[in-house]
Enzyme design. Structure first.
Site, PDB file in Angstrom:
ATOM      1  CG  PHE A   1      -0.316   0.467   2.497  1.00 30.83           C
ATOM      2  CD1 PHE A   1      -0.180   1.818   2.790  1.00 30.83           C
ATOM      3  CD2 PHE A   1       0.158  -0.452   3.424  1.00 30.83           C
ATOM      4  CE1 PHE A   1       0.425   2.245   3.963  1.00 30.83           C
ATOM      5  CE2 PHE A   1       0.770  -0.043   4.594  1.00 30.83           C
ATOM      6  CZ  PHE A   1       0.899   1.310   4.865  1.00 30.83           C
TER       7      PHE A   1
ATOM      8  CE  LYS B   1      -2.983  -8.425  -4.595  1.00 31.34           C
ATOM      9  NZ  LYS B   1      -3.448  -7.438  -3.594  1.00 31.34           N
TER      10      LYS B   1
ATOM     11  CD  GLU C   1      -5.595  -6.444  -0.314  1.00 31.20           C
ATOM     12  OE1 GLU C   1      -4.480  -5.953  -0.565  1.00 31.20           O
ATOM     13  OE2 GLU C   1      -5.772  -7.326   0.543  1.00 31.20           O
ATOM     14  NE  ARG C   2      -3.791  -2.266   4.386  1.00 29.64           N
ATOM     15  CZ  ARG C   2      -4.617  -3.185   4.860  1.00 29.64           C
ATOM     16  NH1 ARG C   2      -5.919  -3.039   4.741  1.00 29.64           N
ATOM     17  NH2 ARG C   2      -4.150  -4.259   5.459  1.00 29.64           N
TER      18      ARG C   2
ATOM     19  CB  SER D   1       4.771  -7.280   5.605  1.00 27.45           C
ATOM     20  OG  SER D   1       3.829  -8.272   5.240  1.00 27.45           O
TER      21      SER D   1
ATOM     22  CB  CYS E   1      10.344  -0.255   2.521  1.00 30.42           C
ATOM     23  SG  CYS E   1      10.951   0.459   0.994  1.00 30.42           S
TER      24      CYS E   1
ATOM     25  CD  GLU F   1       8.274  -2.908   8.221  1.00 29.02           C
ATOM     26  OE1 GLU F   1       7.651  -3.965   8.006  1.00 29.02           O
ATOM     27  OE2 GLU F   1       8.736  -2.195   7.313  1.00 29.02           O
TER      28      GLU F   1
HETATM   29  P1  NAD Z   1       1.499  -6.575   2.954  1.00 33.63           P
HETATM   30  O1  NAD Z   1       2.546  -7.625   3.041  1.00 33.63           O
HETATM   31  O2  NAD Z   1       0.380  -6.613   3.931  1.00 33.63           O
HETATM   32  O3  NAD Z   1       0.797  -6.600   1.496  1.00 33.63           O
HETATM   33  C1  NAD Z   1       1.553  -6.621   0.315  1.00 33.63           C
HETATM   34  C2  NAD Z   1       0.761  -7.367  -0.761  1.00 33.63           C
HETATM   35  O4  NAD Z   1       0.551  -8.715  -0.326  1.00 33.63           O
HETATM   36  C3  NAD Z   1      -0.616  -6.763  -1.027  1.00 33.63           C
HETATM   37  O5  NAD Z   1      -0.838  -6.741  -2.414  1.00 33.63           O
HETATM   38  C4  NAD Z   1      -1.570  -7.732  -0.331  1.00 33.63           C
HETATM   39  O6  NAD Z   1      -2.791  -7.866  -1.000  1.00 33.63           O
HETATM   40  C5  NAD Z   1      -0.832  -9.051  -0.366  1.00 33.63           C
HETATM   41  N1  NAD Z   1      -1.128  -9.883   0.802  1.00 33.63           N
HETATM   42  C6  NAD Z   1      -1.457  -9.459   2.059  1.00 33.63           C
HETATM   43  N2  NAD Z   1      -1.650 -10.512   2.871  1.00 33.63           N
HETATM   44  C7  NAD Z   1      -1.432 -11.620   2.124  1.00 33.63           C
HETATM   45  C8  NAD Z   1      -1.461 -13.019   2.421  1.00 33.63           C
HETATM   46  N3  NAD Z   1      -1.752 -13.473   3.642  1.00 33.63           N
HETATM   47  N4  NAD Z   1      -1.171 -13.889   1.423  1.00 33.63           N
HETATM   48  C9  NAD Z   1      -0.877 -13.450   0.189  1.00 33.63           C
HETATM   49  N5  NAD Z   1      -0.844 -12.128  -0.138  1.00 33.63           N
HETATM   50  C10 NAD Z   1      -1.109 -11.232   0.819  1.00 33.63           C
HETATM   51  O7  NAD Z   1       2.261  -5.179   2.990  1.00 33.63           O
HETATM   52  P2  NAD Z   1       1.631  -3.719   3.113  1.00 33.63           P
HETATM   53  O8  NAD Z   1       1.134  -3.523   4.508  1.00 33.63           O
HETATM   54  O9  NAD Z   1       0.738  -3.428   1.984  1.00 33.63           O
HETATM   55  O10 NAD Z   1       2.940  -2.825   2.880  1.00 33.63           O
HETATM   56  C11 NAD Z   1       3.824  -2.469   3.892  1.00 33.63           C
HETATM   57  C12 NAD Z   1       4.990  -3.443   3.986  1.00 33.63           C
HETATM   58  O11 NAD Z   1       5.704  -3.471   2.755  1.00 33.63           O
HETATM   59  C13 NAD Z   1       6.021  -3.032   5.023  1.00 33.63           C
HETATM   60  O12 NAD Z   1       6.465  -4.188   5.683  1.00 33.63           O
HETATM   61  C14 NAD Z   1       7.138  -2.421   4.208  1.00 33.63           C
HETATM   62  O13 NAD Z   1       8.420  -2.450   4.797  1.00 33.63           O
HETATM   63  C15 NAD Z   1       7.097  -3.292   3.004  1.00 33.63           C
HETATM   64  N6  NAD Z   1       7.727  -2.648   1.866  1.00 33.63           N
HETATM   65  C16 NAD Z   1       8.957  -3.090   1.495  1.00 33.63           C
HETATM   66  C17 NAD Z   1       9.615  -2.488   0.437  1.00 33.63           C
HETATM   67  C18 NAD Z   1      10.961  -2.970   0.016  1.00 33.63           C
HETATM   68  O14 NAD Z   1      11.445  -2.500  -0.977  1.00 33.63           O
HETATM   69  N7  NAD Z   1      11.599  -3.898   0.722  1.00 33.63           N
HETATM   70  C19 NAD Z   1       9.006  -1.426  -0.246  1.00 33.63           C
HETATM   71  C20 NAD Z   1       7.740  -1.001   0.148  1.00 33.63           C
HETATM   72  C21 NAD Z   1       7.113  -1.629   1.215  1.00 33.63           C
END
Ligand code: NAD
Length: 501
Positions: free
Chosen positions: A150, A174, A177-178, A227, A282, A383
């Site tokens: 998101f 994909k 959703e937020r 994450s 991130c 985090e």
């Molecule tokens: P998230 O992991 O909750 O969601 C990321 C994606 O995974 C979304 O598209 C979501 O629909 C999907 N998803 C969520 N739960 C799932 C599940 N149980 N099974 C399969 N898919 C699922 O992350 P977020 O809250 O949207 O974003 C924030 C996180 O992303 C933080 O941890 C941040 O550090 C990380 N991030 C990392 C980088 C990097 O470059 N390393 C960059 C941006 C964000």
């Protein structure tokens, strides 16, 4: 009435056949602004089939035609930068100038992809054996999916799709959703740029859709950013199903402040890196590791700066910082701050009870500083992904490096110092993928690549830049001979070696 947010499959908007819906909010007001169509099995099949059908012709299209489309897309994204930024702010909450910055960082990757000719030049060895030449070149994987978080609803899709598409793949996004709406404007802009139908698709959904993509036999590669627990799941499931996967995870980024640092510069940058985008980056600095006598001064200076941050609706030009993404996120952040306080940390600045006038239903948390944090506190271990800066006090550079290296994440880190030898020791000894020397958000430019170490990245290759090109392509090596009509064939039952000929 909230607006319907639909899929984009084979060049068309589509409501899909999935029956589930999810509310999308404006986090600054707490209002529901959209109703997201979560895709079902039939939508997954339709998107993958469209991408697969389009992939042969797209892979065969000349590099110059592909590059012309990339150039048009670059112009269109640039022309719609304000519109994209407004959509980001309305669904994510970050301030408009920051949203615009996000679009600009994404544009850099589009510009890199415009020059894809340079990246796809092969290698050629003439006359490796008499009359035999060997050359290598790279070809696309086929259908690749990008699953995005998101916090950067435009930049992260642009970290992936321009490189995947320029190298000849078709792409299924994909989005989170937020804040899913920006992905649809990107899809429209790709279409206007002349991209053939089916090359860029948007498929909305949650875990069910992600798992469908990870196990689908016609999806060849997966780029994930999100994450750490989900990144690990995506990497393990995708690779078990024979796919190439790069999965970027979460982070806990430390900035070391040495006593010889320029304190004005260090404090200003720490303040911006900890609280910009409400800490939902991130590469945000969430831990300040203050060495020796630097500690008191840096804490006092950052506190003064952070207390002056204007927190309100990101669409308000006065805003320095907007809300966090959900009420659940706000609740989690305030709980972790409370736990740190109970465990002995000093709450130097407390943003837990912030109420923003006129936005009483918004999901706001003010800048918060925790001093005397220890490694066993949840505020350090987790985090937080909110506007919270934890300060750890240590006695030496060596101790600071030990703290960083003991942390399971390894995305980014920074050191503030005026001593080159300190900087050099730091850059060589920390087990982290991206290092800043007097630069707190060391996000590499598009012609390098982006990626962390340890639990911040699962997979071998970083994202965008030269690593992105390698990720989205497979190498092929050709050994060729064009015999003169009179020459001997050279066929042998022994393993051929170059000295045989
Ligand atoms: P998230 O992991 O909750 O969601 C990321 C994606 O995974 C979304 O598209 C979501 O629909 C999907 N998803 C969520 N739960 C799932 C599940 N149980 N099974 C399969 N898919 C699922 O992350 P977020 O809250 O949207 O974003 C924030 C996180 O992303 C933080 O941890 C941040 O550090 C990380 N991030 C990392 C980088 C990097 O470059 N390393 C960059 C941006 C964000």
């Amino acid at each position: 009435m909230s607006n319907s947010i639909v899929h984009f499959i084979n060049g068309q908007k589509s409501p899909g056949t999935g029956e589930r819906r999810q509310d999308v909010y404006n986090p600054a007001t707490g209002e529901v602004t959209g109703s997201l169509h979560l895709g079902g099995q039939e939508d997954l099949q339709a998107a993958v089939a469209a991408a697969k059908t389009a992939s042969t012709a797209w892979a065969d299209m000349s590099l110059s035609k592909k590059s012309a489309i990339l150039f048009s897309f670059r112009e269109l994204v640039n022309a719609h930068a304000d519109e994209l930024a407004a959509i980001i702010t309305a669904e994510h909450g970050k301030v408009l100038s920051d949203a615009k910055g996000e679009v600009n960082r994404g544009l850099e990757v589009v510009e890199f992809a415009c020059g894809i000719f340079e990246q796809l030049k092969g290698e050629y060895s003439d006359q490796v054996s008499t009359g035999i030449d060997v050359f290598s070149f790279r070809q696309p994987l086929g259908v690749v999916a990008g699953i995005t978080p998101f916090n950067f609803p435009v930049m992260v899709p642009l970290w992936m799709s321009p490189v995947a598409i320029a190298t000849g793949n078709t792409f299924i996004l994909k989005p989170s959703e937020r804040d899913p709406s920006a992905s649809l404007l990107l899809a429209e802009l790709w279409k206007q740029a002349g991209l053939p139908d089916g090359v860029f698709n948007v498929l909305h959904g949650d875990k069910e859709m992600v798992d469908g993509l990870l196990t689908h036999p016609d999806v060849d590669g997966i780029s994930f950013v999100g994450s750490t627990p989900i990144a690990r799941h995506v990497y393990e499931t995708g690779t078990q199903h024979g796919k190439r996967v790069q999965a970027l995870g979460g982070a806990k980024n430390h900035a070391v402040i040495m006593p010889d640092a320029d304190m004005t510069m260090a404090a200003e940058h720490l303040n911006a890196a900890a609280f910009g985008s409400a800490g939902e980056r991130c590469m945000a600095i969430s831990v300040a590791v203050a060495v020796g006598e630097a500690a008191d001064e840096v804490v006092s200076r950052v506190k003064d700066l952070a207390a002056g941050i204007t927190v309100t609706n990101g669409a308000d030009p006065r805003a320095d910082m907007g809300p966090v993404i959900t009420p659940a996120s706000k609740e989690r952040i305030t709980r972790i701050v409370g736990e740190a306080q109970e465990a002995g940390a000093a709450v130097v600045l407390d943003g837990r009870d912030l109420v923003v006038e006129g936005h009483e239903n918004g999901f706001f948390v003010g800048p918060t500083i925790l001093d005397n944090v220890r490694q066993e506190m949840t505020a350090y271990e987790e985090e937080i992904f909110g506007p919270v800066l934890a300060v750890i006090r240590v006695d030496s550079l060596e101790e600071a490096i030990q703290v960083i290296n003991a942390n399971p994440y390894g995305n980014g880190t920074a050191v503030f110092t005026s001593n080159g030898a300190v900087a050099r020791t730091f850059q060589r000894k920390v087990n982290v993928g991206m290092i800043g020397i007097n630069v707190p958000l060391p996000v590499p430019v598009a012609w390098h690549s982006f990626g962390g170490w340890k639990n911040s990245l699962f997979g071998d290759l970083h994202i965008y830049g030269p690593d992105g090109v390698k990720f989205y392509t497979r190498g092929k090596v050709v050994t060729q001979r064009w015999p003169e009509p009179t020459s001997v064939s050279g066929a042998s039952f022994a393993m051929p070696s170059t000295s045989d000929h």
